[in-house]
Design a protein around this motif. Structure first.
Motif, PDB file in Angstrom:
ATOM      1  N   VAL A 214      29.011  84.888  48.906  1.00  0.00           N
ATOM      2  CA  VAL A 214      30.446  85.121  48.725  1.00  0.00           C
ATOM      3  C   VAL A 214      30.677  85.658  47.324  1.00  0.00           C
ATOM      4  O   VAL A 214      29.906  85.383  46.404  1.00  0.00           O
ATOM      5  CB  VAL A 214      31.273  83.831  48.938  1.00  0.00           C
ATOM      6  CG1 VAL A 214      31.301  83.420  50.385  1.00  0.00           C
ATOM      7  CG2 VAL A 214      30.757  82.702  48.059  1.00  0.00           C
ATOM      8  N   GLU A 215      31.744  86.426  47.161  1.00  0.00           N
ATOM      9  CA  GLU A 215      32.149  86.937  45.851  1.00  0.00           C
ATOM     10  C   GLU A 215      33.665  86.966  45.783  1.00  0.00           C
ATOM     11  O   GLU A 215      34.330  87.420  46.718  1.00  0.00           O
ATOM     12  CB  GLU A 215      31.592  88.348  45.607  1.00  0.00           C
ATOM     13  CG  GLU A 215      30.114  88.392  45.295  1.00  0.00           C
ATOM     14  CD  GLU A 215      29.758  87.751  43.960  1.00  0.00           C
ATOM     15  OE1 GLU A 215      30.627  87.755  43.061  1.00  0.00           O
ATOM     16  OE2 GLU A 215      28.637  87.254  43.825  1.00  0.00           O
ATOM     17  N   CYS A 216      34.222  86.490  44.667  1.00  0.00           N
ATOM     18  CA  CYS A 216      35.677  86.417  44.466  1.00  0.00           C
ATOM     19  C   CYS A 216      36.127  87.430  43.422  1.00  0.00           C
ATOM     20  O   CYS A 216      35.454  87.629  42.408  1.00  0.00           O
ATOM     21  CB  CYS A 216      36.093  85.019  44.014  1.00  0.00           C
ATOM     22  SG  CYS A 216      35.896  83.747  45.270  1.00  0.00           S
TER      23      CYS A 216
ATOM     24  N   LEU B  40      34.836  88.825  49.170  1.00  0.00           N
ATOM     25  CA  LEU B  40      33.880  89.356  50.139  1.00  0.00           C
ATOM     26  C   LEU B  40      32.970  88.242  50.627  1.00  0.00           C
ATOM     27  O   LEU B  40      32.596  87.349  49.857  1.00  0.00           O
ATOM     28  CB  LEU B  40      33.044  90.477  49.515  1.00  0.00           C
ATOM     29  CG  LEU B  40      33.786  91.735  49.067  1.00  0.00           C
ATOM     30  CD1 LEU B  40      32.830  92.712  48.392  1.00  0.00           C
ATOM     31  CD2 LEU B  40      34.495  92.412  50.239  1.00  0.00           C
ATOM     32  N   ILE B  41      32.606  88.305  51.922  1.00  0.00           N
ATOM     33  CA  ILE B  41      31.703  87.345  52.548  1.00  0.00           C
ATOM     34  C   ILE B  41      30.585  88.125  53.221  1.00  0.00           C
ATOM     35  O   ILE B  41      30.851  89.028  54.016  1.00  0.00           O
ATOM     36  CB  ILE B  41      32.437  86.469  53.577  1.00  0.00           C
ATOM     37  CG1 ILE B  41      33.608  85.725  52.918  1.00  0.00           C
ATOM     38  CG2 ILE B  41      31.474  85.483  54.232  1.00  0.00           C
ATOM     39  CD1 ILE B  41      34.477  84.972  53.901  1.00  0.00           C
ATOM     40  N   VAL B  42      29.332  87.794  52.894  1.00  0.00           N
ATOM     41  CA  VAL B  42      28.159  88.474  53.465  1.00  0.00           C
ATOM     42  C   VAL B  42      27.538  87.563  54.514  1.00  0.00           C
ATOM     43  O   VAL B  42      27.276  86.385  54.254  1.00  0.00           O
ATOM     44  CB  VAL B  42      27.131  88.810  52.372  1.00  0.00           C
ATOM     45  CG1 VAL B  42      25.902  89.484  52.982  1.00  0.00           C
ATOM     46  CG2 VAL B  42      27.759  89.716  51.317  1.00  0.00           C
TER      47      VAL B  42
ATOM     48  N   ASN C 241      26.409  97.559  57.358  1.00  0.00           N
ATOM     49  CA  ASN C 241      25.408  96.498  57.414  1.00  0.00           C
ATOM     50  C   ASN C 241      24.483  96.681  56.222  1.00  0.00           C
ATOM     51  O   ASN C 241      23.947  97.777  56.003  1.00  0.00           O
ATOM     52  CB  ASN C 241      24.608  96.539  58.712  1.00  0.00           C
ATOM     53  CG  ASN C 241      23.784  95.287  58.922  1.00  0.00           C
ATOM     54  OD1 ASN C 241      22.878  94.979  58.148  1.00  0.00           O
ATOM     55  ND2 ASN C 241      24.091  94.550  59.975  1.00  0.00           N
ATOM     56  N   ILE C 242      24.306  95.619  55.448  1.00  0.00           N
ATOM     57  CA  ILE C 242      23.608  95.736  54.172  1.00  0.00           C
ATOM     58  C   ILE C 242      22.179  96.229  54.340  1.00  0.00           C
ATOM     59  O   ILE C 242      21.717  97.104  53.599  1.00  0.00           O
ATOM     60  CB  ILE C 242      23.635  94.383  53.443  1.00  0.00           C
ATOM     61  CG1 ILE C 242      25.054  94.076  52.960  1.00  0.00           C
ATOM     62  CG2 ILE C 242      22.673  94.377  52.256  1.00  0.00           C
ATOM     63  CD1 ILE C 242      25.194  92.772  52.226  1.00  0.00           C
ATOM     64  N   TRP C 243      21.427  95.705  55.305  1.00  0.00           N
ATOM     65  CA  TRP C 243      19.999  95.988  55.353  1.00  0.00           C
ATOM     66  C   TRP C 243      19.647  97.179  56.233  1.00  0.00           C
ATOM     67  O   TRP C 243      18.486  97.616  56.222  1.00  0.00           O
ATOM     68  CB  TRP C 243      19.236  94.754  55.828  1.00  0.00           C
ATOM     69  CG  TRP C 243      19.373  94.450  57.289  1.00  0.00           C
ATOM     70  CD1 TRP C 243      20.326  93.688  57.869  1.00  0.00           C
ATOM     71  CD2 TRP C 243      18.518  94.914  58.337  1.00  0.00           C
ATOM     72  NE1 TRP C 243      20.132  93.641  59.226  1.00  0.00           N
ATOM     73  CE2 TRP C 243      19.019  94.370  59.531  1.00  0.00           C
ATOM     74  CE3 TRP C 243      17.380  95.709  58.385  1.00  0.00           C
ATOM     75  CZ2 TRP C 243      18.438  94.618  60.776  1.00  0.00           C
ATOM     76  CZ3 TRP C 243      16.794  95.950  59.620  1.00  0.00           C
ATOM     77  CH2 TRP C 243      17.317  95.413  60.799  1.00  0.00           C
TER      78      TRP C 243
END
Length: 722
Positions: free
Chosen positions: A631-633, A639-641, A682-684
């Motif tokens: 998560v990042e604030c 954002l939630i991964v 999608n990240i990967w």
């Protein structure tokens, strides 16, 4: 290599015979499966559709010396146990070099994946060594191999249609056997993503022994109050590695912080060009900036180099002066030349300052330092990276670094936490002595065995007049001073605030604990211990504490680290966390997302009906099978991964003059304020490299004349003469 015609023909016939033999074995296995109508157990259904042992025995080995390899002769169950100890990078290398094992290893993927997601315990509650050992004692992202199989299958479709690349071999395999294992070549990329997310393992390319820090902010995503950065895309070549090596950015771009080459806002994620991800592998991102028109970004490559772009007005990019003695904004990523001889393993970006950690455990900071956030013993700006040696940091090996609005936090390999910068809101987590230049009682040098400052700092040497003029001229006095003053007024501060702490000092109240991660927010900070316990401290009634961002169930501030006991009451251990602007988020070891603090405009994903919460609340992701890993604030968004590589956004930054919050008007009323999937990302996943649009230059007219090519002018001249 065969040179004669007869030798080439013989090799061709041998290859044809091997192919026919493989085909015959597959057909026999297929017929055997059709004739066998009995049901299979969960573990048998997870394995390949054919008998792997029989297939491996029938597969001819291309080279005779490979027959003596132990890995080739192992039974499947033994091979699965061996492969689970193999990192994803070496797994991919093995599949590339041993063609006979490529498809065979497909049956080992579930065992390999479950060992990174599942923590196994015996009857006495002891943890087995074959289970994954993450930073806080183990994960429970799956409970059995069947669930691990479902997670693996979901990873290929997570995020919607992403146009991911598939190898030619897998395309042919998909045509011949649609129900078979058609994604064996893609698994090493996903396994690499999982290892970074769960174990914190990622090998750097700068040296043989260099490893990425096991716990840090910005591993996959990073948010500032105005923009976001996300690791995504990338190719599969040997230079850039698998997917997740590129970068996408979106948000406000007036200061060039998006790195797209122009000063325009972007409402949707857009990939950076310049071979980022397709020649240069990015392993960490850091989005910095504040609430007063300033923002910058840092990128860390797998080779230990650092790129920066955005606002250069305060020196936070680390490039120093340009040729005209100016600090020019960078609209595209640019390497920091002052760090070219250092191998960096961690980057961090605050509001007006930045920092890096090297492979040797040293810390370098640069940017604005008027609150002492650089840690150099003064409040001067640094246009180039400078090592922090005060407070005993020169003798410590630093593991990771986090930077907030006006303060900085670092953790050592032994688990100690050092803090410095603005201390007014309690974000340093320790007591301090007021800092002043005009005091005759101050100590000229740090005192004590640990290098702690006793009393107040002494009068520093005066800055040369020429250097002062250069800094003032480069910073554009009118805009720079106005921005600084506006930022300080927002925090109720002045330029000579006595709470500035210019020397790093250890947080004594955390001694005896091993802290594995820190996060510096706007007006509060958080720490995570090795057992998954979360500690918070920071602002009082006028800041983060008033919004409940500390998570203690009240609106009061804390000057020292206090454990968030609500997680203990729920028997929850935290794996990842993030401190933003008056809000906080965390992910537990089971992949559940929690949020607390200021929640208006859906910035925490708790819906539009809730404006704040002082206790951690579970975020409804709309899917009971969803597992989060990071998560990042930011300020008005977060954002939630997900474990499958998908990304969700809560809230949103207003672009092109729009208001903050979710901009999609087609969302149902019941879904407003909840996390929204960023479709097509999608990240990967590996994707094709984006190409810059080349605009053909049209003929330009000046008055009644038109610029024409030489040949066309000659033709017109011949016609006129004729």
């Amino acid at each position: 290599m065969a040179k004669t015609k007869e030798e080439r023909e013989q090799r061709r016939l041998e290859a044809k015979a091997r192919a026919e033999k493989r085909k015959a074995v597959k057909e026999a296995a297929k017929q055997q499966k059709q004739s066998d109508g009995s049901s299979k157990s969960d573990d048998e259904s997870i394995s390949n559709k054919i008998n792997i042992n029989d297939l491996r025995k029938a597969l001819p080995i291309s080279k005779e010396h490979n027959a003596t390899l132990a890995v080739v002769n192992l039974p499947t169950d033994a091979l699965c146990r061996v492969m689970r100890y193999l990192p994803a990078r070496e797994w991919g290398a093995l599949t590339l070099t041993c063609t006979g094992l490529n498809l065979t290893l497909g049956g080992c993927r579930v065992s390999h994946l479950s060992s990174r997601l599942m923590r196994r315990e015996d009857e006495e509650g002891k943890q087995s060594t074959c289970g994954s050992m993450c930073l806080v004692g183990g994960l429970q992202l799956c409970t059995n191999r069947k669930e691990a199989q479902e997670i693996l299958e979901q990873s290929f479709v997570g995020g919607g249609e992403t146009n991911r690349l598939v190898t030619k071999k897998m395309k042919l395999s998909r045509k011949k056997n649609p129900n078979g294992d058609t994604d064996a070549d893609e698994y090493p990329g996903y396994a690499r993503f999982v290892e970074e997310a769960t174990l914190g393992y990622s090998a750097m390319q700068c040296s043989r022994d260099a490893l990425f820090p096991t716990h840090l902010q910005g591993r996959f995503a990073s948010c500032s109050p105005e923009h976001s950065l996300l690791r995504i895309g990338g190719g599969g070549n040997t230079t850039s590695g698998p997917g997740g090596s590129g970068v996408a950015s979106w948000g406000v771009g007036k200061r060039g912080q998006l790195g797209l080459g122009y000063r325009e806002d972007e409402a949707e994620p857009k990939l950076l060009l310049g071979k980022i991800g397709w020649g240069v592998r990015i392993v960490q991102v850091a989005a910095g900036g504040g609430l007063v028109r300033v923002a910058h970004s840092l990128l860390l490559t797998s080779t230990g180099r650092v790129l920066s772009f955005g606002t250069a007005q305060y020196g936070a990019l680390g490039h120093g002066y340009d040729a005209g003695k100016q600090l020019s904004d960078c609209l595209r990523p640019r390497y920091i030349d002052a760090l070219k001889n250092e191998k960096c393993i961690c980057v961090a970006a605050g509001e007006l300052h930045s920092g890096v950690v090297t492979a040797d455990g040293d810390v370098y900071t640069f940017g604005e330092g008027f609150c002492g956030q650089l840690g150099h013993g003064d409040r001067r700006p640094q246009l180039l990276p400078k090592q922090v040696t005060l407070g005993g940091l020169e003798d410590e090996c630093i593991a990771n670094l986090s930077m907030g609005c006006r303060h900085s936090l670092v953790t050592t390999e032994e688990g100690e936490v050092y803090s410095w910068g603005l201390g007014r809101f309690g974000v340093l987590g320790r007591s301090y002595t007021d800092f002043t230049y005009n005091n005759d009682v101050g100590m000229a040098v740090p005192d004590g065995d640990e290098g702690h400052v006793v009393g107040v700092a002494a009068q520093p040497p005066p800055m040369p007049a020429a250097e002062i003029d250069n800094v003032v001229n480069a910073a554009n006095v009118q805009d720079g001073i106005n921005d600084v003053i506006a930022s300080l007024e927002a925090l109720n501060l002045t330029l000579d605030d006595p709470s500035d702490q210019c020397y790093p000092r250890v947080i004594d109240s955390l001694k005896g604990m091993r802290i594995v991660g820190v996060s510096a927010g706007h007006r509060h900070s958080m720490c995570l211990d090795e057992f998954g316990g979360l500690y918070s401290f920071g602002s009082g009634a006028s800041g983060a504490g008033a919004s409940g961002a500390l998570g203690h169930g009240d609106l009061s501030g804390q000057e020292f680290p206090i454990k968030v006991t609500e997680f203990d009451n729920m028997k929850v251990r935290i794996h990842q966390f993030s401190a933003g602007v008056d809000m906080s988020m965390a992910v537990d070891t089971k992949g559940v997302v929690y949020a607390w603090g200021k929640a208006s405009e859906g910035r925490l994903g708790l819906g539009v009906g809730r404006t704040q919460t002082s206790l951690p609340r579970e975020v409804d992701m709309g899917n009971t099978k969803f597992k989060a890993v990071d998560v990042e604030c930011g300020y008005v968004h977060s954002l939630i991964v997900g474990l499958d590589g998908s990304v969700y956004q809560c809230g949103g930054v207003g672009t092109d003059g729009n208001d903050d919050g979710q901009q999609d008007l087609d969302i149902e009323e019941s879904q407003r304020g909840l996390p929204k999937l960023l479709d097509g990302l999608n990240i990967w996943h590996r994707i094709a490299e984006p190409k810059a649009k080349v605009v053909k230059q049209q003929w330009q007219k000046y008055g009644k004349y038109e610029l024409k090519g030489r040949s066309k002018m000659m033709q017109e001249g011949v016609r006129a003469i004729g």
